[in-house]
Structure formats: C-alpha cells, structure tokens
Enzyme design. Structure first.
Site, PDB file in Angstrom:
ATOM      1  CE  LYS A  13     116.709  58.815  31.904  1.00  0.00           C
ATOM      2  NZ  LYS A  13     117.231  57.516  31.439  1.00  0.00           N
ATOM      3  NE  ARG A  88     118.513  61.236  26.456  1.00  0.00           N
ATOM      4  CZ  ARG A  88     117.373  60.772  26.963  1.00  0.00           C
ATOM      5  NH1 ARG A  88     116.471  61.599  27.430  1.00  0.00           N
ATOM      6  NH2 ARG A  88     117.144  59.485  27.005  1.00  0.00           N
ATOM      7  NE  ARG A 127     111.715  51.213  28.333  1.00  0.00           N
ATOM      8  CZ  ARG A 127     112.501  52.293  28.409  1.00  0.00           C
ATOM      9  NH1 ARG A 127     112.501  53.037  29.513  1.00  0.00           N
ATOM     10  NH2 ARG A 127     113.288  52.606  27.419  1.00  0.00           N
ATOM     11  NE  ARG A 160     110.586  54.205  24.813  1.00  0.00           N
ATOM     12  CZ  ARG A 160     111.394  54.900  25.606  1.00  0.00           C
ATOM     13  NH1 ARG A 160     111.050  55.119  26.849  1.00  0.00           N
ATOM     14  NH2 ARG A 160     112.525  55.362  25.155  1.00  0.00           N
ATOM     15  NE  ARG A 171     116.754  54.750  23.590  1.00  0.00           N
ATOM     16  CZ  ARG A 171     115.865  54.003  24.216  1.00  0.00           C
ATOM     17  NH1 ARG A 171     115.451  52.882  23.680  1.00  0.00           N
ATOM     18  NH2 ARG A 171     115.392  54.377  25.371  1.00  0.00           N
TER      19      ARG A 171
HETATM   20  P1  ADP Z   1     114.928  56.631  28.017  1.00  0.00           P
HETATM   21  O1  ADP Z   1     114.048  56.969  29.197  1.00  0.00           O
HETATM   22  O2  ADP Z   1     114.863  55.190  27.670  1.00  0.00           O
HETATM   23  O3  ADP Z   1     116.318  57.143  28.188  1.00  0.00           O
HETATM   24  P2  ADP Z   1     113.533  58.764  26.756  1.00  0.00           P
HETATM   25  O4  ADP Z   1     112.099  58.413  26.814  1.00  0.00           O
HETATM   26  O5  ADP Z   1     114.050  59.705  27.767  1.00  0.00           O
HETATM   27  O6  ADP Z   1     114.354  57.409  26.779  1.00  0.00           O
HETATM   28  O7  ADP Z   1     113.908  59.322  25.326  1.00  0.00           O
HETATM   29  C1  ADP Z   1     113.524  58.668  24.149  1.00  0.00           C
HETATM   30  C2  ADP Z   1     114.136  59.387  22.946  1.00  0.00           C
HETATM   31  O8  ADP Z   1     113.655  60.725  22.888  1.00  0.00           O
HETATM   32  C3  ADP Z   1     115.653  59.531  22.995  1.00  0.00           C
HETATM   33  O9  ADP Z   1     116.320  58.387  22.502  1.00  0.00           O
HETATM   34  C4  ADP Z   1     115.861  60.758  22.108  1.00  0.00           C
HETATM   35  O10 ADP Z   1     115.742  60.430  20.739  1.00  0.00           O
HETATM   36  C5  ADP Z   1     114.670  61.629  22.475  1.00  0.00           C
HETATM   37  N1  ADP Z   1     114.989  62.552  23.596  1.00  0.00           N
HETATM   38  C6  ADP Z   1     114.433  62.553  24.844  1.00  0.00           C
HETATM   39  N2  ADP Z   1     114.963  63.520  25.610  1.00  0.00           N
HETATM   40  C7  ADP Z   1     115.888  64.151  24.839  1.00  0.00           C
HETATM   41  C8  ADP Z   1     116.788  65.230  25.053  1.00  0.00           C
HETATM   42  N3  ADP Z   1     116.871  65.865  26.242  1.00  0.00           N
HETATM   43  N4  ADP Z   1     117.591  65.600  24.029  1.00  0.00           N
HETATM   44  C9  ADP Z   1     117.520  64.996  22.828  1.00  0.00           C
HETATM   45  N5  ADP Z   1     116.712  63.976  22.559  1.00  0.00           N
HETATM   46  C10 ADP Z   1     115.883  63.540  23.543  1.00  0.00           C
HETATM   47  P1  ADP Z   2     114.420  55.157  32.014  1.00  0.00           P
HETATM   48  O1  ADP Z   2     113.318  56.165  32.168  1.00  0.00           O
HETATM   49  O2  ADP Z   2     115.663  55.564  32.742  1.00  0.00           O
HETATM   50  O3  ADP Z   2     114.691  54.799  30.590  1.00  0.00           O
HETATM   51  P2  ADP Z   2     112.489  53.223  33.096  1.00  0.00           P
HETATM   52  O4  ADP Z   2     112.009  53.852  34.350  1.00  0.00           O
HETATM   53  O5  ADP Z   2     111.603  53.217  31.921  1.00  0.00           O
HETATM   54  O6  ADP Z   2     113.961  53.804  32.710  1.00  0.00           O
HETATM   55  O7  ADP Z   2     112.910  51.707  33.448  1.00  0.00           O
HETATM   56  C1  ADP Z   2     113.388  50.804  32.467  1.00  0.00           C
HETATM   57  C2  ADP Z   2     112.790  49.413  32.704  1.00  0.00           C
HETATM   58  O8  ADP Z   2     113.373  48.838  33.894  1.00  0.00           O
HETATM   59  C3  ADP Z   2     111.284  49.397  32.950  1.00  0.00           C
HETATM   60  O9  ADP Z   2     110.775  48.217  32.407  1.00  0.00           O
HETATM   61  C4  ADP Z   2     111.153  49.431  34.481  1.00  0.00           C
HETATM   62  O10 ADP Z   2     109.953  48.800  34.925  1.00  0.00           O
HETATM   63  C5  ADP Z   2     112.383  48.644  34.921  1.00  0.00           C
HETATM   64  N1  ADP Z   2     112.999  49.143  36.157  1.00  0.00           N
HETATM   65  C6  ADP Z   2     113.098  50.418  36.604  1.00  0.00           C
HETATM   66  N2  ADP Z   2     113.790  50.493  37.764  1.00  0.00           N
HETATM   67  C7  ADP Z   2     114.152  49.225  38.081  1.00  0.00           C
HETATM   68  C8  ADP Z   2     114.883  48.626  39.179  1.00  0.00           C
HETATM   69  N3  ADP Z   2     115.395  49.382  40.185  1.00  0.00           N
HETATM   70  N4  ADP Z   2     115.057  47.296  39.155  1.00  0.00           N
HETATM   71  C9  ADP Z   2     114.555  46.532  38.140  1.00  0.00           C
HETATM   72  N5  ADP Z   2     113.860  47.023  37.088  1.00  0.00           N
HETATM   73  C10 ADP Z   2     113.655  48.354  37.056  1.00  0.00           C
END
Ligand code: ADP
Ligand code: ADP
Ligand code: ZN
Length: 216
Positions: A13, A88, A127, A160, A171
């Site tokens: 995302k 979410r 990541r 992270r 998660r």
């Molecule tokens: P990822 O991109 O790996 O899904 P995020 O960076 O979006 O993780 O979120 C990291 C953490 O921040 C989540 O595991 C949660 O604890 C919190 N968080 C982020 N967005 C939300 C949301 N919309 N509602 C509740 N918690 C959130």
């Molecule tokens: P999210 O915000 O959904 O948690 P991220 O954008 O942080 O996901 O991506 C998670 C990990 O996967 C990062 O290390 C990113 O560089 C990698 N990644 C993202 N998109 C792709 C893809 N299409 N193929 C392979 N690796 C990816």
C-alpha cells in the site's frame, strides 16, 4: 481523485501510494506513518498508540478517526487524497463516510491489493525503512542503490519495530478478523477494485493507473 488503498499488512500500500502521489500530485494520508511520527515525537497520542502498535493490535477507532478527521480539514486534500491504512475496521469506514458526507465529497474507488500470505511474510522480512524520511525499501525486491542507505535523503535504513515475525503474524491475524470484512462492505457500495499485488511493483502500479484512467 479520492481513493482508499486497502490490503493486508505488507501488500504494498505504502509503496503504491508514494508512486500515486508522484503521478497525481495528491497527498497520501497514511495513518501508520502519522502514528509512527507521534511515537517518535513522544506526544500523548504517540505514547498511547505505541502500546497497541508494538503488540500488532489496532489503535482504538475513536483515536484514529479523530486523526483522519483533522487531517482531512487541511487545504491540500481539496483536489483529492490517497488514504493508506485507513479505514481498517467497519466502524472506521462508517466514520469516514460521515466525514466525507460533511465535506460534500465521495470516494471514487477502494483499491484492494491482493497478496497471498506466504508472500507477505517474505515482504516483511525484507522490508527496510528510512529512519529519517520513512521511505520504504526491500532488500531483494526494491533495494536501495547503496546498502543500508536511503536513496532519497541518505538516512539510515532500519527494520520497523513491529516487523518482527511474531508481531507480523499477529497483524495478519488482526487483518483477517477486523479489516477483511471491509472488502464486502465496499463491494456492496460498488467501490471495490481488486488488484493482483503479487507482481513486480511497476506492474502493479501500471494496473492501478490503468484503472484510474478508466475512471477519469
Ligand atoms: P502496514 O502498512 O504494514 O499495514 P501501517 O504502517 O499501516 O502498517 O500500520 C502500523 C500500525 O499502526 C498498525 O499495526 C496499527 O497498530 C496502527 N494503525 C495504522 N492505521 C490504523 C488504523 N486505521 N486503525 C488502527 N490502527 C492503525
Ligand atoms: P504496506 O504499506 O501495505 O504494509 P509496503 O509498501 O511497506 O506495504 O511494502 C512491504 C514491503 O514489500 C516493502 O519492503 C516493499 O519494498 C516491498 N514491496 C512492495 N510492493 C512490492 C511488490 N509488488 N513486489 C515485491 N515487493 C514489494
Ligand atoms: Zn530517507
């Protein structure tokens, strides 16, 4: 253009949101980034959020909805926005609907990035994020030019805190229970677009753009 990027943690995302920002010039609103910044600054919000984030749990709906509501009052969202990581839960989606209604605007699409679970684990373990600017890399799929150093700002790349395997499993579990129901929610509103996220970053991006072009 007002879109929501949805998908399990690690789906890509944030990666796609950043590319959309560059292409369309509309801001990314990433609740995870906002929370991490608050944790780093040690604000009251950050102290509260940290406990949940460290355990892989969702921050309470009212807290996160308040943040988004405030963010959507800023001037830069006038031409549109990309919501990344929000909503979410169903209550968050309902709150968003109310907020947008008060603003007199509507969502154009909810883009659901679909990635199988074993691939997600692969993405988490590789990541790396920039300590300074938050840019995201992957050791194998999206490596920086120089190992351990951010291409954009020269900052140090770190793992992270919540990307440890145990927390990641939690998660994904939370996603399955609390976030997945949103797929049906948005499908019933005719907003859902499924994108196969299990392909290279550029291919996924082309497909999202293709869809958005069709949307106008
Ligand atoms: P990822 O991109 O790996 O899904 P995020 O960076 O979006 O993780 O979120 C990291 C953490 O921040 C989540 O595991 C949660 O604890 C919190 N968080 C982020 N967005 C939300 C949301 N919309 N509602 C509740 N918690 C959130
Ligand atoms: P999210 O915000 O959904 O948690 P991220 O954008 O942080 O996901 O991506 C998670 C990990 O996967 C990062 O290390 C990113 O560089 C990698 N990644 C993202 N998109 C792709 C893809 N299409 N193929 C392979 N690796 C990816
Ligand atoms: Zn950086």
């Amino acid at each position: 253009m007002r879109i929501v990027l949805m998908g399990p943690p690690g789906a890509g995302k944030g990666t796609q949101a950043k590319k959309l920002v560059e292409t369309y010039g509309i801001p990314q609103i990433a609740t995870g980034d906002i929370l991490r910044a608050a944790v780093q600054e040690g604000t009251a919000l950050g102290k509260k959020a940290k406990e949940y984030m460290e355990r892989g749990l969702l921050v309470p709906d009212d807290v996160i909805t308040g943040i988004v509501k405030e963010r959507l009052k800023e001037i830069d969202v006038e031409k549109g926005f990309i919501l990344d990581g929000f909503p979410r839960t169903i209550p968050q989606a309902e709150s968003l609907e109310k907020i947008l209604e008060e603003m007199g605007v509507k969502l154009d699409a909810v883009i659901n990035i679909v990635v199988p679970q074993d691939e997600l684990i692969e993405r988490f373990t590789g990541r790396r994020v920039c300590e300074i600017c938050g840019a995201t890399y992957h050791v194998k799929y999206n490596p920086p030019k120089q190992e351990g150093i951010c291409d954009k700002c020269g900052g140090r790349l770190i793992v992270r805190a919540d990307d440890e395997v145990k927390t990641v499993e939690k998660r994904i579990d939370v996603y399955e229970r609390e976030t997945k129901p949103l797929i049906d929610y948005y499908r019933s509103k005719n907003l859902l677009v499924n994108i196969d996220g299990n392909r290279p970053i550029e291919v996924v991006f082309e497909e999202i753009k293709g869809f958005l072009r069709g949307e106008g």
